[in-house]
Design a protein around this motif. Structure first.
Motif, mmCIF file in Angstrom:
data_model
loop_
_atom_site.group_PDB
_atom_site.id
_atom_site.type_symbol
_atom_site.label_atom_id
_atom_site.label_comp_id
_atom_site.label_asym_id
_atom_site.label_seq_id
_atom_site.Cartn_x
_atom_site.Cartn_y
_atom_site.Cartn_z
ATOM 1 N N PRO A 1 0.775 -1.143 0.027
ATOM 2 C CA PRO A 1 0.026 0.260 -0.093
ATOM 3 C C PRO A 1 0.888 1.156 0.064
ATOM 4 O O PRO A 1 1.818 1.174 0.522
ATOM 5 N N THR A 2 0.254 2.470 -0.545
ATOM 6 C CA THR A 2 1.123 3.545 -0.705
ATOM 7 C C THR A 2 1.506 4.162 0.650
ATOM 8 O O THR A 2 2.678 4.826 0.601
ATOM 9 N N LEU B 1 2.915 -1.418 -6.156
ATOM 10 C CA LEU B 1 1.776 -0.599 -5.478
ATOM 11 C C LEU B 1 0.616 -1.386 -5.501
ATOM 12 O O LEU B 1 0.092 -1.563 -6.630
ATOM 13 N N GLY B 2 -0.287 -1.339 -4.401
ATOM 14 C CA GLY B 2 -1.483 -1.975 -4.674
ATOM 15 C C GLY B 2 -2.131 -2.397 -3.012
ATOM 16 O O GLY B 2 -1.417 -1.756 -2.027
ATOM 17 N N VAL C 1 -4.282 3.637 -5.674
ATOM 18 C CA VAL C 1 -3.022 4.269 -5.806
ATOM 19 C C VAL C 1 -3.075 5.405 -6.310
ATOM 20 O O VAL C 1 -3.433 5.852 -7.511
ATOM 21 N N THR D 1 2.560 7.756 -7.480
ATOM 22 C CA THR D 1 3.380 7.329 -8.601
ATOM 23 C C THR D 1 4.235 8.297 -9.500
ATOM 24 O O THR D 1 5.089 7.870 -9.893
ATOM 25 N N ARG E 1 1.533 -0.877 -10.924
ATOM 26 C CA ARG E 1 0.415 -0.757 -9.894
ATOM 27 C C ARG E 1 -0.221 -2.233 -10.163
ATOM 28 O O ARG E 1 -0.155 -2.844 -11.327
ATOM 29 N N TYR F 1 -3.731 -4.701 -8.927
ATOM 30 C CA TYR F 1 -5.412 -4.702 -8.356
ATOM 31 C C TYR F 1 -5.792 -6.123 -7.761
ATOM 32 O O TYR F 1 -5.706 -7.169 -8.782
ATOM 33 N N ASP G 1 -4.336 0.287 -13.326
ATOM 34 C CA ASP G 1 -4.332 -0.623 -12.453
ATOM 35 C C ASP G 1 -3.501 -1.992 -13.252
ATOM 36 O O ASP G 1 -3.817 -2.809 -12.591
ATOM 37 N N LYS H 1 -4.843 0.038 4.604
ATOM 38 C CA LYS H 1 -5.837 0.245 4.239
ATOM 39 C C LYS H 1 -6.534 1.207 5.187
ATOM 40 O O LYS H 1 -7.117 0.753 5.957
#
Length: 529
Positions: free
Chosen positions: A284-285, A310-311, A315, A320, A332, A334, A358, A514
């Motif tokens: 996660p970011t 990233l995911g 995002v 990015t 990225r 998903y 994504d 998250k």
């Protein structure tokens, strides 16, 4: 204390996995090699034997560990033998609630070798969540700790579990003198894991994966991830699906050292990068930005995070772009606990696809967009269903498609972009407003570290746009006038402009980092009562 009570009938029979899987799909997954006869125990046993000398490290202030794959496998096989002597075997449920400690890996590996159904539980969960999980999954074994952070052993909650052990008290009593040899026989199509979702809904949902779906997912990740030869720090809880894959399975099968951390400490991670050359591969970011924003971060650290995936949550394009400007290759992806790898981009994909979408469907996976914009997916790594048959019927159709609950669009090249959650659309005066679009605009303001946009009741328009912001250290909360000027310059329609602003030190989060948006929404609506 270890409590070897009388064991009830096999619990594996209680696992509900009624998702429709058309025969043609089964045949295709087997013919294309996505589903194989190998169980998790088979895969782990083969990989561990070939890589016994690779390092296994736990970076912890409470329970550090330094050993090898072989050392941890020996503990796992002794635990497997001890559990088998107590009547635990294929199809039985083994649960554990542990931080990222060696014993978590040993318990997971032992369960796989036994052919048991393993239930990892994040150590953040309290009485309510734990009671729900134990009541729903009905394990025959539960392994936990006396205390760690918010985790406190509560014997009354697990009183109905036949075998209970605490790693810091009596775990060793479960270990047999001689390790179990080989792997217990079980069907690859049988349930292997029940992963409870991390709390974006009120009660965690028990997601059932088979040996085949997990084996496919491991191969998907291996084919789409660039590894640091020294390994990468895994601080996501191994009780969470992403942490479990990245900390206990993928490194073993990919031949990469394991580095677990039982707490997210950016200063520690940055220090390990410089000292040992350990990498950070992504997630996660929130995790990558906390490294970049830390005062210890220097350009030297960039060499250990050349490729960042990233995911796990939305995002932002601003993130990015920031990483790309630092010279990093960003991709990225998903997915979800139910369907872990739906889309993603390879590092050699065109930059605009890597940064602005994504990704496209992973090999073997199919995606389509329903009439209302919802993303539907199916593939060989899609779960078998939920423990709750009602949830299974709601989430899957007769052809095996999974209703993700996300809204998205596909471009002409088949690349997917997530535009919102169905539950996060704000309806203001009859017009749908994407919360994600408003969040993206807010993240373009220099002072804003994170933004969560939700709906609040409005007497005139039905709902209004409310922004809850986490501000960067040392920055000032923007005023409504500054936000309006920013949105005006960005060209967003006035109905999308936030009508309320709130500041928080941090958001309620799932174990994967998250934001628990439903809790933010509840807090905002309580203020309007």
């Amino acid at each position: 204390m270890v409590t070897p009570a009388h064991l009830p009938p096999a619990q594996g029979e209680s696992v509900i996995c009624s998702r429709p899987i058309p025969a043609a799909l089964r045949a295709r997954y087997e013919a294309e090699g996505w589903w194989t006869p190998d169980t998790l125990g088979d895969l782990l046993s083969t990989a561990l034997q070939a890589r016994r000398d690779l390092g296994f490290e736990v970076h912890s202030q409470v329970r550090p560990y330094s050993g090898t794959f072989g050392d941890v496998e020996d503990v796992a096989r002794r635990l497997a033998a001890g559990l088998r002597a107590r009547g635990v075997g294929p199809g039985d449920v083994v649960a554990f609630q542990l931080p990222n400690w060696m014993e978590a890996a040993a318990t997971f590996w032992a369960s796989a070798l036994l052919g048991a159904v393993v239930v990892p539980i994040v150590h953040f969960y309290g009485r309510k969540e734990l009671r729900h999980i134990l009541t729903t999954a009905r394990p025959r074994v539960f392994i936990t700790a006396t205390e760690f952070g918010r985790l406190t052993y509560q014997p009354d909650v697990c009183a109905d579990v036949p075998i209970v052990a605490l790693v810091d008290r009596d775990f060793d009593e479960l270990l047999a003198a001689e390790p179990m040899a080989g792997v217990a026989a079980t069907e690859a199509s049988a349930p292997a894991l029940i992963a409870f979702t991390s709390g974006t809904t009120r009660d965690p949902k028990g997601v059932v994966h088979s040996h085949q779906t997990l084996g496919c997912e491991i191969r998907q990740l291996a084919a789409n991830h660039v590894h640091n030869p020294a390994g990468s720090v895994m601080a996501l809880p191994v009780g969470h699906f992403i942490g479990m894959l990245g900390g206990l399975l993928c490194p073993v099968l990919d031949g990469v050292p394991v580095h677990l951390s039982d707490a997210w400490d950016p200063a520690m991670v940055l220090a390990l990068m410089k000292r040992d050359g350990i990498g950070f591969g992504g997630g996660p970011t929130y995790f990558i930005t906390s490294l970049l924003d830390h005062p210890d971060f220097t350009d030297e650290h960039l060499r250990y995070m050349r490729y960042v995936g990233l995911g796990g949550s939305a995002v932002p394009v601003s993130v990015t772009r920031r990483l790309t400007d630092l010279g990093l290759v960003v991709t990225r992806s998903y997915g979800s606990t139910e369907h872990p790898s739906i889309t993603g981009s390879r590092p050699n994909a065109p930059q605009d696809k890597r940064l602005l979408t994504d990704g496209n469907a992973r090999p073997g996976v199919e995606i389509k967009i329903a009439d209302d914009g919802e993303i539907l997916s199916r593939g060989p790594d899609l779960c078998l269903g939920y423990l709750d048959a009602t949830l299974t019927r709601r989430a899957f159709d007769a052809d095996g498609w999974y209703r993700t609950g996300d809204i998205g669009v596909l471009d002409g090249d088949g690349y997917l972009t997530i535009t919102d959650r169905k539950a996060d659309v704000i309806i203001r005066g009859g017009e749908n407003i994407s919360a994600l679009e408003v969040e993206e605009a807010l993240l373009g303001m220099p002072a804003v570290a994170e933004a969560v946009v939700v709906a609040a009741p409005d007497e005139r328009f039905g709902e209004r746009v409310v922004a809850v912001l986490r501000i960067r250290p040392g920055a000032a909360m923007p005023s409504r006038e500054q936000v309006r000027a920013h949105f005006d310059a960005a060209g967003l329609a006035r109905q999308k402009w936030p009508e309320e602003l709130h500041q928080v030190d941090d958001f309620p989060r799932t174990p994967s980092g998250k934001v628990q948006k439903y809790l933010v929404r509840q807090q905002v609506r309580q203020q309007h009562r």
